[in-house]
Each structure stands twice: as C-alpha cells, then as structure tokens.
Design a protein around this motif. Structure first.
Motif, mmCIF file in Angstrom:
data_model
loop_
_atom_site.group_PDB
_atom_site.id
_atom_site.type_symbol
_atom_site.label_atom_id
_atom_site.label_comp_id
_atom_site.label_asym_id
_atom_site.label_seq_id
_atom_site.Cartn_x
_atom_site.Cartn_y
_atom_site.Cartn_z
ATOM 1 N N PHE A 206 0.831 -1.203 0.000
ATOM 2 C CA PHE A 206 0.000 0.000 0.000
ATOM 3 C C PHE A 206 0.867 1.256 0.000
ATOM 4 O O PHE A 206 2.057 1.215 0.341
ATOM 5 C CB PHE A 206 -0.933 0.030 1.222
ATOM 6 C CG PHE A 206 -0.236 0.347 2.524
ATOM 7 C CD1 PHE A 206 -0.035 1.658 2.944
ATOM 8 C CD2 PHE A 206 0.233 -0.681 3.336
ATOM 9 C CE1 PHE A 206 0.617 1.941 4.147
ATOM 10 C CE2 PHE A 206 0.886 -0.408 4.539
ATOM 11 C CZ PHE A 206 1.072 0.907 4.938
ATOM 12 N N ASP A 214 -4.774 10.064 1.394
ATOM 13 C CA ASP A 214 -5.263 9.029 0.478
ATOM 14 C C ASP A 214 -4.533 7.712 0.727
ATOM 15 O O ASP A 214 -3.307 7.688 0.869
ATOM 16 C CB ASP A 214 -5.043 9.487 -0.977
ATOM 17 C CG ASP A 214 -5.677 8.543 -1.975
ATOM 18 O OD1 ASP A 214 -6.796 8.085 -1.725
ATOM 19 O OD2 ASP A 214 -5.034 8.248 -3.013
ATOM 20 N N LYS A 216 -4.106 3.734 -0.776
ATOM 21 C CA LYS A 216 -4.341 2.828 -1.898
ATOM 22 C C LYS A 216 -3.532 1.548 -1.690
ATOM 23 O O LYS A 216 -2.328 1.612 -1.412
ATOM 24 C CB LYS A 216 -3.944 3.477 -3.227
ATOM 25 C CG LYS A 216 -4.840 4.621 -3.649
ATOM 26 C CD LYS A 216 -4.408 5.189 -4.996
ATOM 27 C CE LYS A 216 -5.318 6.345 -5.405
ATOM 28 N NZ LYS A 216 -4.868 6.962 -6.694
ATOM 29 N N SER A 217 -4.195 0.410 -1.808
ATOM 30 C CA SER A 217 -3.499 -0.880 -1.703
ATOM 31 C C SER A 217 -3.585 -1.608 -3.026
ATOM 32 O O SER A 217 -4.513 -1.377 -3.823
ATOM 33 C CB SER A 217 -4.114 -1.737 -0.585
ATOM 34 O OG SER A 217 -5.457 -2.068 -0.889
ATOM 35 N N LYS A 218 -2.632 -2.494 -3.262
ATOM 36 C CA LYS A 218 -2.666 -3.286 -4.490
ATOM 37 C C LYS A 218 -2.008 -4.640 -4.245
ATOM 38 O O LYS A 218 -1.120 -4.776 -3.401
ATOM 39 C CB LYS A 218 -1.987 -2.558 -5.643
ATOM 40 C CG LYS A 218 -0.476 -2.455 -5.561
ATOM 41 C CD LYS A 218 0.082 -1.826 -6.826
ATOM 42 C CE LYS A 218 1.608 -1.839 -6.838
ATOM 43 N NZ LYS A 218 2.150 -1.242 -8.078
#
Length: 615
Positions: A206, A214, A216-218
């Motif tokens: 992340f 903000d 964001k994870s992937k």
C-alpha cells in the motif's frame, strides 16, 4: 519478529508509549519510538524489538537509512544476504548485518516492486520523507499481521488491534464481524472486530499519502488461478525438486543469532522439517512437543520416536490443567480479537516452554493446504461422485437415506440435498446456525470464494487454493503468530516458503493425492529420512481435551459464563438453541465443545471491551 506501530494522529509521547507497552510481549528486547514533523503533517513510529539477527543496538527500530528513509519492520527476510550482495554491487552501503536495512535499500532500488524480491514473512512500513508517503506491505501468505485504521484522512497501523484501540475514540464494535466470527470461528480478512480497523490482505502492498490522507493498496502476489503453470516432469523429478526446495527453505530459516529449535508433533509435516533441520544443523537440534495425559490426546510418543531416529535433543512438555486454565483466563489479552480455534491453547503452552531454551522455532505449518492433507479432502473427493446424480433424484435419495439409523448415512443424506459440491465444502467450514440474522448468506460470501469456484482447476486443487487463502491465513497464521509472540518466540514455517507453495500448486493432483494416499509426494521425500512405518497411523490434530474438561473441571465455569443471562449479552444469537446444545454436551448426548469454546472466547472478549457501541 517484533511489533510495529505508527500513526498520523497527534497522540502524546506517553500515549504512544502505552500503545507500544500494550503489546510489548511481541518484542521485549527494546521499545523505541520516533516523532516526525513537517509543514503538512506529524507522525509517530514505534517498535517493540525481539532481537533475532544482529543483536546490536545499531539495528534497533525505528531505523533510519540514508537521510530520508525510516522503517518499522516485523518479520524476517530469509534471502536478505543475496539481496544485500546484489545491492552492494549497485553501490549501496550498509551499517548493520540485519535484514531491515536491506528492505530500505531494496525499496530505493526497486520501488514498490521490492516486495517481489523478498522471500520471507513480513509486515513493514517505510516512511519516505522525500515522497511524503508511507509505503508498506504484508507477506504473500499472511504470516505476519497488519492492522490499520483509516478515516479518510488519519492513518494508524499496528501488529495487533489493541495498540490501535488504545486512546482511539473513533471505534465501535462491528456486529457484522461478530456474526462472521460465529460463522467462521475467526474474523476473515480484511475485517476486524472494530468497524474502522481493517487488516491488510496477504500479498498486498500500500501507499498512504501523508499530505492528502489518500490510501491505496494493491496486490503484488497471488497463487496461479489459470492452471497454466504446470510441472511437466516425472514423479521422481518432482520429488528431487521438492527435496531441494525443502532443504533450502529450512536452511535459510535456520539462520539466526539466537538459539533455534523445531516444533515436532510426530506428524508428516513437522517430521520432514525436523529431518531437514537435523540434516543442516551442526550438532544436535532441539525439538519440542506437547504431551496430554488424557486418553486419545497424547501424540508425544510418535514425536519421541521420530526425534530418537533423527537423534535430536527432544523435549516433551506436559500439559498441566491449571496452567491451561490460566491461559484461558488471559486468552483475550494476547489474541486481541475473538478466535475460536481451541488448539491455540496447546500452541501457547508449547511456545511458553519452548521459549525457555530457544528464541526461534521452526514449524511444519502449511503442509496440509499445499499437499492435500486434510481429512476433508478425502471425503469431499468421495462426495463429488454424488453430484453427478441429477438434483431432483438426489433430493429423493436424500429423504430416503435420512430414514436410515446409521450416522454416516444421515451425513450422506444431508450432503445430497446440496445443489453443489462447493456449497457442501463451505457448509463443512462454517456454522451459521448460531446467528439469528436473516441475511446469513452474506456471512459466507467472502471474496475468496472465487478460488473455490474457479473452473480452471479440478475440485481438489480448488479446495486447496481456497484453504490457502482462508483457513491458513485466517486461522493457522493467526493462531501461531499470537501463540508464539505471547512468549516472545519467533515461529518460522518452511512449508510456507512461496517457492514451495507455487511448486505444489503446479504439480499434477495425483502427485499429492492418489488412491486416498494424501500428501503422497511429501511423504515419499520424508521416507528418505525417516522410516515409513513410523507414520502408519491415522492423522491426528493438535487438540486439547476440552470435550471432557467442559463436562468436568470446567463445567461450573461454562454454565456460569454461558447461562441464559450470560448468552443474552452476545448480540444476535439464538439463546434457546444454544442453551439446548450446551445441555446436550453436558449430558453426553452430543459433542459441542467447539461451540462452547467459540462462545466462551467471544463472551470473554466482550466482557473485557465493555463501553463500545455495537453496530
């Protein structure tokens, strides 16, 4: 292995210290914290250290690398020496002999892709001062925990939920998580017991932007779902390759600057790990097993036989009833969330006494998931034959079979009434009869179901994939992490080496499961080290004699805690039905110890977390 913490919320230094102190058992050797300020934000990073590699204070955390990288890290990177050598050739320098610095340098060289270079168990966060961001990741299979709170702006993370919970006034207990716990016996990722605290999924990284808030994870890793990456060699070639992988996986996990031992139950998985360790270690390796005096629960004789053959320094830990009771009373303190796997208690006992002699213990976890070892794989494979019968015909057969007096036929009757084999498997893994919720279906619709219904693979491969993503992560890894860290013991699992997991997924099913011979290839490698006849017995689990204890020594405790009045304090359960099932257990007409334990754990947790709204 340690405990990590960080936050953008303006807690005082004293409060941050309290948050670290709450889980100091994860790393009692050093507690450190640092505070950082910029024009746009202020952050705190904290760490409880269990010193394993490079015991010098220079490796204490939070650790700085160059002038703009700060890190807190929990776990081990087993191939860090190889990565370090490669980075050294690229001009990177290092001041310590730890793997922590290597993560920082790898991040600078490879960016977010650095995680693909790591072979290990890990949860870490890097504070990049130049990019004004947190970059973090969790290992591929979820061995190390990572909890985080994010309200759209502020961000707080920790190894255990209780560190976030302390002084955070924005939390409420999740009723959905309670119902999910009652269904699965644990709280599946990414949920936690609190509404605004989540778990980072295994195999995910992340980025958290410190300026904008903000998050964001992937996903950076997953098991192969296409079934295209197939092993094409012979069975003998597969054995040779697996033996090589196992040998290396154990060898790199034996490296430490503290004493190392092996958990040895006497089963296939722990025995092959012990055999590889004994083969690698100079001198006698220490092995440890638990002994229960209750009939049917003492497997220590098998472990002793294997230990004697491998000539290890074997230690048998006798389970003391009063000691077990103490662990039950303090269970919530270490597990932080409701957790219903009762084998957590013997796991804690094993860790407690193993720690007296070693600081690192090698375990055999993940052999069943990768090599089709669970009993349920056998019966689900047999049950699949009934699914070829048209559903209307099966319904008729189900009603007729239900009239039979035999228990086995009644079970078959129940399964024939299901529409699919997948739904049978889910039913065997869950229990939503406790909940009064009308939308029970939502409790089993986890994202991981896609691995079970994947049409690219056969049934046995699909249930193995599903268990790798659910049972191994949600249950086994949670159990082992909390049990071992409760006593500052690092547990390492060679069979969870991602290379072995990927190799096992590529093998033809018959290499792992053939004519009811489960874990076939793993056994054949093991038999090169330990005689086959040592394992000619039914597979045993890691259990504690709760069935008898709840009817005898713990009866008053159970009936007090789970009285009708006590049960009414648990939201959304069918009190009359549960009371009836407890009564049946106590009079011996049914064995419902797992239900009783599940409710005792939840009741204990709720009692120790009064004051939170449940919604």
């Amino acid at each position: 292995m340690c405990g990590i913490y960080g936050s953008t919320i303006l807690y005082t230094e004293s409060q941050v210290k309290d948050k670290l102190q709450r889980t100091a058992f994860r790393g009692p050797d050093q507690m450190g914290s640092q505070f950082y300020k910029s024009d746009h934000y202020a952050i705190a990073l904290g760490h409880n250290r269990l010193s394993i590699i490079d015991l010098d204070a220079r490796s204490n955390q939070p650790l700085s690398y160059l002038e703009h990288i700060e890190i807190v890290f929990n776990g081990e990177i087993y191939n860090f020496k190889d990565i370090k050598e490669s980075l050294h050739k690229k001009g990177y320098t290092f001041k310590t002999t730890s793997d922590t610095e290597v993560i920082c340098a790898a991040y600078l060289e490879y960016g977010e892709d650095c995680v693909n270079h790591f072979n290990g168990m890990f949860a870490f966060v890097i504070y990049d001062k130049m990019k004004h961001q947190f970059f973090g990741a969790r290992d591929r299979l979820g061995q190390k925990p990572f909890y985080y709170y994010h309200n759209g702006k502020d961000f707080e993370f920790a190894s255990q939920v209780s560190s976030i919970q302390l002084y955070n006034n924005d939390l409420s207990i999740s009723e959905h998580a309670i119902h999910t716990y009652l269904t699965w016996g644990t709280i599946p990722d990414p949920l936690s017991i609190f509404n605004k605290i989540h778990k980072l999924l295994p195999g995910y990284s992340f980025i958290y932007d410190l300026k904008t808030g903000d998050f964001k994870s992937k996903r950076y890793w997953d098991i192969d779902t296409t079934n295209k990456n197939k092993f094409t060699g012979s069975y003998n070639e597969a054995q040779t390759e697996l033996k090589k992988l196992l040998s290396n996986a154990v060898k790199i996990r034996m490296f430490a600057d503290v004493p190392v031992g092996v958990f040895l139950s006497g089963g296939v998985d722990s025995s092959i790990v012990a055999a590889m360790a004994a083969n690698t270690y100079e001198g006698k390796i220490k092995t440890f097993s638990v002994k229960f005096n209750d009939k049917g629960f003492d497997e220590s004789v098998y472990a002793a036989k294997v230990a004697n053959h491998l000539q290890t320094e074997h230690n048998i830990i006798e389970c003391n009833y009063n000691e077990g009771l103490d662990l039950i009373d303090n269970f919530h303190h270490y597990y932080d969330e409701p957790f219903a796997d009762s084998s957590a208690i013997p796991s804690m006992l094993l860790a407690k006494h193993t720690k007296k002699q070693v600081t690192v213990a090698i375990s055999g976890d993940a052999g069943d998931e990768s090599f089709s070892g669970y009993h349920r794989y056998n019966w689900i494979n047999q049950g699949a034959m009934f699914m070829h019968i048209p559903y209307p015909v099966r319904l008729i057969l189900s009603k007729l079979t239900a009239l039979a007096p035999h228990y086995r036929l009644k079970i078959i009757s129940e399964y024939m009434a299901f529409r699919s084999i997948e739904s049978i498997y889910i039913d065997s893994m869950t229990d939503y009869s406790l909940s009064t919720r009308e939308d029970n279906k939502s409790l089993i619709e986890v994202n991981e179901l896609k691995y079970l219904i994947n049409k690219n693979k056969n049934l046995l491969e699909r249930v193995s994939d599903f268990d790798l993503k659910t049972y191994l992560n949600w249950d086994i890894n949670t159990k082992v992490d909390r049990a071992s860290m409760a006593y500052s013991l690092e547990a390492r699992a060679p069979l969870m080496d991602y290379r072995i997991v990927e190799f096992a997924r590529s093998l033809p099913t018959e290499f792992k499961f053939k004519r009811n011979n489960q874990k076939r290839i793993l056994k054949d490698v093991l038999y090169q080290f330990v005689p086959k006849q040592y394992f000619d017995r039914p597979k045993a689990g890691f259990a504690i004699p709760f069935e008898n204890w709840f009817r005898t020594d713990l009866k008053d405790y159970v009936l007090t805690e789970l009285s009708k009045e006590g049960l009414q304090e648990i939201p959304g359960i069918n009190v009359s039905d549960v009371t009836n099932r407890i009564t049946k257990h106590m009079n011996g007409s049914a064995n419902n110890y797992d239900l009783i334990w599940k409710l005792l754990v939840l009741k204990q947790w709720l009692k120790n977390n009064r004051g939170y709204e449940i919604r």
